[in-house]
Write an enzyme that holds these catalytic residues in place. Structure first.
Site, short mmCIF file in Angstrom:
data_model
loop_
_atom_site.label_atom_id
_atom_site.label_comp_id
_atom_site.label_asym_id
_atom_site.label_seq_id
_atom_site.Cartn_x
_atom_site.Cartn_y
_atom_site.Cartn_z
N THR A 109 1.02 -1.29 0.05
CA THR A 109 -0.38 0.19 -0.05
C THR A 109 0.50 1.36 0.28
O THR A 109 0.50 2.03 -0.23
CB THR A 109 -1.14 -0.21 0.92
OG1 THR A 109 -1.94 -1.47 1.38
CG2 THR A 109 -1.93 1.24 1.46
N THR B 167 -7.77 1.65 -1.34
CA THR B 167 -6.98 2.09 -0.18
C THR B 167 -5.42 2.99 -0.53
O THR B 167 -4.99 1.86 -1.65
CB THR B 167 -6.95 1.36 1.04
OG1 THR B 167 -8.16 1.63 1.90
CG2 THR B 167 -5.77 1.68 1.87
N LYS C 225 -0.67 12.41 3.02
CA LYS C 225 -1.63 13.12 4.42
C LYS C 225 -0.66 13.39 5.29
O LYS C 225 0.83 13.04 5.29
CB LYS C 225 -2.24 11.68 4.56
CG LYS C 225 -1.56 10.10 5.61
CD LYS C 225 -1.92 9.20 5.27
CE LYS C 225 -1.48 8.14 6.08
NZ LYS C 225 -1.16 7.16 5.08
N GLU D 276 -9.95 6.50 6.62
CA GLU D 276 -10.55 6.33 7.55
C GLU D 276 -9.48 5.18 8.54
O GLU D 276 -9.44 5.68 10.28
CB GLU D 276 -11.64 4.98 8.25
CG GLU D 276 -11.20 3.76 6.73
CD GLU D 276 -9.94 3.05 7.21
OE1 GLU D 276 -9.34 2.91 8.27
OE2 GLU D 276 -8.92 2.04 5.91
N ARG E 237 7.60 -2.75 2.18
CA ARG E 237 7.55 -2.44 4.29
C ARG E 237 8.19 -4.53 4.50
O ARG E 237 7.15 -4.94 4.09
CB ARG E 237 6.62 -2.49 4.92
CG ARG E 237 6.51 -1.16 4.75
CD ARG E 237 5.51 -0.65 6.04
NE ARG E 237 5.37 0.98 5.39
CZ ARG E 237 4.28 1.45 5.33
NH1 ARG E 237 3.14 1.71 6.38
NH2 ARG E 237 4.09 2.88 4.99
N SER F 43 6.15 3.46 8.88
CA SER F 43 5.16 4.21 9.19
C SER F 43 4.47 4.07 10.95
O SER F 43 5.31 4.05 11.84
CB SER F 43 3.65 4.45 8.43
OG SER F 43 2.87 5.72 7.75
C1 G16 Z 1 -0.71 3.47 4.51
C2 G16 Z 1 -1.20 4.61 2.81
C3 G16 Z 1 -2.96 4.64 3.80
C4 G16 Z 1 -3.57 3.24 4.32
C5 G16 Z 1 -2.53 2.67 5.23
C6 G16 Z 1 -3.52 1.83 5.21
O1 G16 Z 1 -0.50 4.61 5.29
O2 G16 Z 1 -1.22 4.87 2.90
O3 G16 Z 1 -2.99 5.59 2.57
O4 G16 Z 1 -4.79 3.96 4.45
O5 G16 Z 1 -1.65 2.24 4.77
O6 G16 Z 1 -3.09 0.55 4.40
P1 G16 Z 1 -3.75 -0.64 4.84
O7 G16 Z 1 -5.45 -1.21 4.76
O8 G16 Z 1 -3.76 -1.98 3.42
O9 G16 Z 1 -2.42 -1.34 6.00
P2 G16 Z 1 1.03 4.70 6.54
O10 G16 Z 1 0.64 5.41 7.22
O11 G16 Z 1 0.92 3.41 6.98
O12 G16 Z 1 2.04 4.95 4.71
#
Ligand code: G16
Length: 544
Positions: free
Chosen positions: A18, A345, A377, A365, A22, A113
């Site tokens: 996403t 997402t 974001k 969300e 990672r 993150s």
């Molecule tokens: C990332 C993405 C977001 C996503 C989130 C959760 O956030 O940038 O757009 O909503 O992961 O993704 P998933 O439901 O696939 O785990 P971040 O803050 O982890 O970079």
């Protein structure tokens, strides 16, 4: 200085999820693992030769090691200049801000993150393009394809570059400019929000806040903006010193992992406002005294009140939300006669809409909110937006939210996460749901009748790219929804996410606890998906 061509063989598991690649730190520490992925970026983005690159991360374990490797590889691959945050630090939204402000060709952002950090925990790397946003799928797919075929990488033989002093240095022909990680970002925030008014709120003596940086990247940003520029008292900040292991915590700003802050806001003599951000500073959680604002509601409320904030006083062009995010924002968009987009997402899906000026505010969300000021974001941005609203409206957080529900109705909402589930079992659960699509419409479950069931697919309105298999949606005739998805950000097994939503227009029925209001849908979700049967779990790991 000498450039070496190092022979290597591909790793099969370098597919970005996403938000970038990672993995556990020991995976990244395998010989050639990081280098292969970084070379795959340079090979897939040829424009980086002769260009400016932004580099920084959330300060987690392995950040500095990776940064030194990337600097040497950037020099060997013909990058002209790298802007790197002091001590290798840059929050994700600040990296986006720096890319845009300095017209860089792209950025490499090191972060997993909200995932925990440390020698056996998570690390991550992602590429952002010249708009400051996460690379779209066509680039991440090219990087992945390259990683499957790579046979060598280029690296300069050089000593580590000192990153603790601001200013310019050279690595071969490449300029390395160590920048203040906070300055550009703080200036941008000051241009968007009514700082004098927020300062007056803090000076009034009637307002107290707690911001929990969770030992992660936002500490220095919050110190500069909240304490120095806005005059908040020092006890407004908690855990503001970034640590390599985030203090052993899990910097995910939600009711489970930010429980220390939640306890304060729900305790005796609670402050008026509470907020937290995550490992790399792009997520936010908003709390009032004895009150939790769901991220979906937060997006809707910011949209409905945007014109109260200087940066958005002219109005907003439109709103975008990820598919599993509640439809609260859609109601605001309809009332204000604005377009509202539903995307998969992943923040990367907002980039084209923002670039084309179709939307101004975006939200998810998953505790993500942002606007066209950057292409990520932005946690502190959301906190400042709320502070600006509180300063103008002079109401409590709960008062603002309840008034919003009275006007637009309440979308009861919750997400249930089942973390670390066996991957095969999670896949089987999703397959079983797909197999029911043909028979579900029209089926009754107590008071609920299924209106549609599908696998969400998205055609980008700007470049017509198609993204399929973005989550199972089961919609009911009254507008309620259950969504099932497997997370794309975990590093261990699978995480099943179940998103539940029900709309309540009746103002006398808007005061329920969300788990109570959603109890029937929670039961139906288990009945449809066989969650307990497939996963062996009788309750979620995290409820938000
Ligand atoms: C990332 C993405 C977001 C996503 C989130 C959760 O956030 O940038 O757009 O909503 O992961 O993704 P998933 O439901 O696939 O785990 P971040 O803050 O982890 O970079």
């Amino acid at each position: 200085m000498q450039v070496t061509d190092v022979r290597t063989t591909p790793f099969a598991d370098q597919k970005p999820g996403t938000s970038g690649l990672r993995k556990k730190v020991p995976v990244f520490q395998q010989p050639h693992y990081l280098e292969n992925f970084v070379q795959s970026i340079f090979d897939s983005v040829p424009g980086l030769k002769g260009a400016t690159l932004v580099l920084g991360g959330d300060g987690r374990y392995y950040n500095l090691t990776a940064i030194q490797t990337i600097l040497k590889m950037a020099a060997a691959n013909g990058v002209t200049q790298v802007l790197v945050g002091r001590d290798g630090l840059l929050s994700t939204p600040a990296a986006s801000c720096v890319i845009r402000k300095h017209r860089a060709t792209g950025g490499i952002v090191l972060s997993a993150s909200p995932n925990p950090a440390g020698p056996t925990e998570d690390f991550g790397i992602k590429y952002n393009t010249d708009n400051g946003g996460p690379a779209p799928e066509k680039i991440t797919e090219a990087i992945y394809a390259r990683s499957r075929a790579i046979d060598h990488y280029r690296i300069m033989q050089a000593d580590a570059v000192p990153l603790d002093r601001l200013g310019e240095q050279r690595l071969g022909d490449m300029r390395v400019v160590v920048i203040d990680p906070v300055a550009d970002y703080a200036e941008l925030m000051e241009s968007l929000f009514d700082f004098p008014r927020i300062r007056a709120l803090f000076q009034s003596g009637h307002f107290r806040m707690r911001f929990d940086a969770m030992h992660a990247i936002t500490g220095p940003y919050a110190e500069e903006i909240l304490l120095r520029r806005l005059g908040a008292p020092t006890d407004s900040l908690l855990n503001a010193t970034p640590l390599e292991d985030f203090g052993g915590g899990h910097p995910d700003p939600n009711l489970t992992y930010a429980h220390a802050l939640v306890d304060i806001l729900f305790g005796t003599d609670a402050p008026d406002f509470g907020a937290a951000s995550d490992g790399d500073g792009d997520r936010n959680m908003i709390l009032g005294r004895n009150f939790f604002v769901t991220p979906s509601d937060s997006l809707a409320i910011l949209a409905a009140n945007a014109t109260l904030v200087p940066g958005y006083a002219q109005g907003i062009a439109g709103i975008a939300r990820s598919m599993p995010t509640s439809q609260a924002a859609d109601r605001v968009a309809a009332a204000l006669n604005l377009p509202c987009y539903e995307t998969p997402t992943g923040w990367k899906f907002f980039g084209n809409l923002l670039d084309a000026g179709k939307v101004t505010l975006c939200g998810e969300e998953s505790f993500g909110t942002g606007s066209d000021h950057v292409r990520e974001k932005d946690g502190l941005w959301a906190v400042l937006f709320w502070l600006n609203l509180l300063a103008v409206r002079k109401q409590s957080v709960a008062g603002i939210v309840q008034e919003h529900w009275q006007r637009f109705g309440r979308n009861y909402y919750s997400r249930h996460d089942y973390e670390g589930v066996d991957s095969a079992a999670a896949t089987a659960l999703i397959e079983d749901l797909r197999a029911q699509f043909a028979t579900l419409p029209g089926r009754r479950f107590g008071a609920y009748t299924v209106a549609y069931s599908d696998d969400f697919a998205y055609t980008d309105p700007i470049d017509a790219s198609l993204s399929t298999n973005q989550g199972i949606r089961i919609g009911f005739t009254d507008g309620s929804r259950i969504v099932f998805r497997l997370s794309g950000t975990g590093t261990e097994g699978a995480t099943l996410r179940v998103y539940l939503e029900r709309y309540e227009a009746d103002t006398t029925k808007q005061g329920l606890d969300s788990q109570t209001a959603l109890a029937d849908l929670i039961r139906i979700a288990d009945e449809l998906a066989g969650i307990a049967r497939h996963t062996g779990r009788d309750r979620p790991t995290v409820i938000t």
